[in-house]
Design an enzyme around this catalytic site. Sequence first.
Site, short mmCIF file in Angstrom:
data_model
loop_
_atom_site.label_atom_id
_atom_site.label_comp_id
_atom_site.label_asym_id
_atom_site.label_seq_id
_atom_site.Cartn_x
_atom_site.Cartn_y
_atom_site.Cartn_z
N ARG A 490 99.65 37.02 36.42
CA ARG A 490 98.76 36.86 37.56
C ARG A 490 98.66 35.39 37.97
O ARG A 490 99.37 34.53 37.45
CB ARG A 490 97.39 37.45 37.24
N GLU A 492 97.31 32.71 37.19
CA GLU A 492 96.63 31.96 36.14
C GLU A 492 97.67 31.28 35.27
O GLU A 492 97.99 30.13 35.48
CB GLU A 492 95.73 32.90 35.33
N ASP A 499 92.47 30.88 23.17
CA ASP A 499 93.52 31.81 22.80
C ASP A 499 94.47 31.18 21.80
O ASP A 499 94.85 31.79 20.79
CB ASP A 499 94.31 32.23 24.05
N TRP A 551 86.85 27.28 21.94
CA TRP A 551 87.96 26.85 22.77
C TRP A 551 88.27 25.38 22.47
O TRP A 551 89.38 25.04 22.09
CB TRP A 551 87.61 27.05 24.25
N GLU A 762 94.78 42.23 27.26
CA GLU A 762 93.67 41.30 27.38
C GLU A 762 92.35 41.94 26.93
O GLU A 762 91.51 41.29 26.31
CB GLU A 762 93.54 40.84 28.83
#
Length: 910
Positions: A490, A492, A499, A551, A762
């Site tokens: 997509r 992105e 991740d 993150w 996802e």
Amino acid sequence: MISKLRLFFVFITCFIAVHASSQTKVTDLVCEYMHNPIGIDIEKPRLSWKLISDKHNISQKAYEIKVAYSEKDLKANKNLLWHSGKVESSASIHVQYQGQPIPSFKKVYWTVRVWDNKGKLSSWSEPSTWETGVMDDEQWNRASWISVHDEGKITTSLPSQYYRYDFNIEKKVKQARVYITSLGTYKLFLNGSKVSDYIFGPGWTSYHKRLQYQTYDVTEMLDKDNAVGVMLGDGWYRGRMGWQNDRAYYGDRLGLLFMMHLRFSDGSEKWITSNKDWKWSYGPIIWSDHYDGECYDLNKELTGWNLADYNDGEWHKVELLDVTKDNLVANVNELPKIIKELKPIDVFTSPKGELIADLGQNIVGNIRLKVKGLPGDTIIMKYAEVLDNDGNFYTANLRSAKATDYLILNDESEVVYEPNFTFHGFRYVHLQGLRNPLSKDDLTGLAIHSPMRETGHFECSDSLLNRLQKNIEWGQRDNFLDVPTDCPQRDERLGWTGDAQVFSMTAAYNFDVATFYTKWLKDLAADQLVDGRVPVVIPDVVSKLKGSAAWADAVIIVPWTMYRVYGDIRILEEQYDSMVKWVEYMARKAGKSYLWKNDFHWGDWLAFTSTRSDYPGATTEKDLIANSYFRYSSMLLSKIASIIGKHEDSRKWAELSENVKSAFIKEFVTPNGRLVSHTQTAYLLALSFDMLPDTLKPKAANYLAQDVEKFKHLTTGFVGTPLLCNVLSDIGRDDLAFMLLIRKEYPSWLYPVTKGATTIWERWNCILPDGSFHLMGMNSFNHYAYGAIGEWMYSYIGGIKSNSEYPAYKYFTLSPHVGGGLTYAKGELITMYGKILSSWNITNGIFNYEIEIPCNTSAKVVLPNAQVADVLIDNKALENNKSLDFKAEGKNVIIELGSGKYKIQYKYNN
């Protein structure tokens, strides 16, 4: 007499053969993780090697290294750049070069021999090499940045640019190297041929701070009359980036910087460089974009444009571009390339009448298409991951990414086309504009990703788990395209730090990711804010989102994983300041309370939710997650500081970590061990990150187990899922871990497999049980984060577990866990020292265990549900083997073993 002579020669031959086979050998020499690298810019590169032997308990006691400019000098022991002499050490990885400084563009040869613990000296290894790149930035002043005319503010993709330059050679070339980089993505040709199979050079970095150049050996490609040709596309530099339709994030003008260094047989040299004499033109690539695809018009083909005899009279003079060269660095990780080709498993017409080819596997890359038609025909190629419930082509989840290629034909001849400057995430291809039927032979799927050597293999007796493992591997391949992207399809495709963090250990089981993460971490440090916050994506193109717990903690956890897996101390040293900045940021935000509150966080992203009115879902308080990671990262930083010799820092970070833990207990834990967020993820963090006093750990473990038993499924998101089965096994609940793993209903790891997934999703429910799709705005069918279960499959089912006190698997544990109805499992891992094997099966009540431990390492082997009296090792009773160190511990038997191959058998007391 003849008979006696023959017997003598047979005896000598056998003696030599036996002696040779028992000798320890040195093999697999690498420099900075690479075999014979060229163009590196590290002043003191690290050298590693492996030992092989057919004997047990072989380790290295000493080594000797020689380095020279030629193989002849190396063998003659003359003009050595470095001769280590005999060094008493077991180190066979990351031995730093300590010789004379090596200037730019020099190739050196090195060899090593070792003494083993049996007192034997090996032969010298076969020589290996490394070659320096641009060691002095002033060398780049030979060349100029060149570009086309100023194309203005970029609001849409413009035609790709073509550059060329002719030159002659009158002498015999001994060696030729190209050093090249670009603003945008390049394709390099010499005399009509591609110089390399690599794609998307110079790779994606934080371009204004770190711009990579690549080095290519072109010695065999040169002739008397020569032409250099380079194509430039928008790529990451000028293409569309992010989901807000941003374009030209790094700049509006593409550019090229090129140097070719020629060494002639007579000792002279020559440089061919980019300068004002080069020419440029537009060509058949009308536009190209990573998200939207490519349009290629054969009517604008520049036939022979990269050959020496091409007439470029209508081409334009280049303009010189005022761009810094101070940010140029040598390529650390290999660029992406076509790794695998796939033929369609089916070509069919959908209920809507769409012509669709099915590759049978969700991949990232492009297609190669053979096609014929009439002049002016436009062939349209659209890409999708899935079909809808009715069997029609589905692209809603791509959001604004058009993911469409166009090929405009110019005559009736057959054409073979593959895109140049784009890539897609897809399993299905929808083709329009074909005049002839499409056969499977006409289309080939081209899987593209960063070249990563496969280091791990896992399989077991459950075919669905084997498919899950394949899905994890494919998800990693597809998303490790120069940066660890979240998704490849997509609008992105960004390097999300969370991740990458949760998946880092699984990634290092499946593939050799040492150079991949080394490169990415340099950009993480480069894009980190002065105040210590880490962007949620690296390279940073989403500037408003920074500093989220779990993150941002990739800044510490990923280098720590690199240390555990590869023994890489240098990466701890190089990333240390970056780690400190992040922990200091959290400490400032927490202040004297040691509680970090009310900051921006993603939390336990995409945790289980429910539509039930009483909402039996899993919402874990974000502040609880943040302070768990605050504790964990400061604790790891203390260990890292100690490892690199910063002992005062280590004490400081240890004290901070304990203060955070104490504050956490007061704020988030009841006196009875219950957490304010009574969720699986909360307890997983508390137990995994040592957030609780020892007296409350059993109660917290019980709360976790009760929650899993109550739901009978996981409720975790991106933060909790990687810890789930590990913690359950560590608290003695393998039964629950296996129950979750083999569950086939939503939510579970195998639910997507039952729905035909070939990669990791996802969401737990990208496809709902009724076959419909989840929200199309964020519904990727190729997201690797939940694939972090792979770590547990390798380390618990397979039993291969690292030990951070002895990194790189110098000393490790082999401890298989049995459950889930499995009767067989096999784990393999290629480490810096060699291959580890852990393969078990249970047949007729007998546990058969085959293991392999590399030379120069040792392992603790834990045999589950065993008794010492039952254990045979290599067909000999363990209890009678006085040379082995073993003991019974609970229901297990523990044996300490040195290197070698072993076969173990015993009655399995389930």
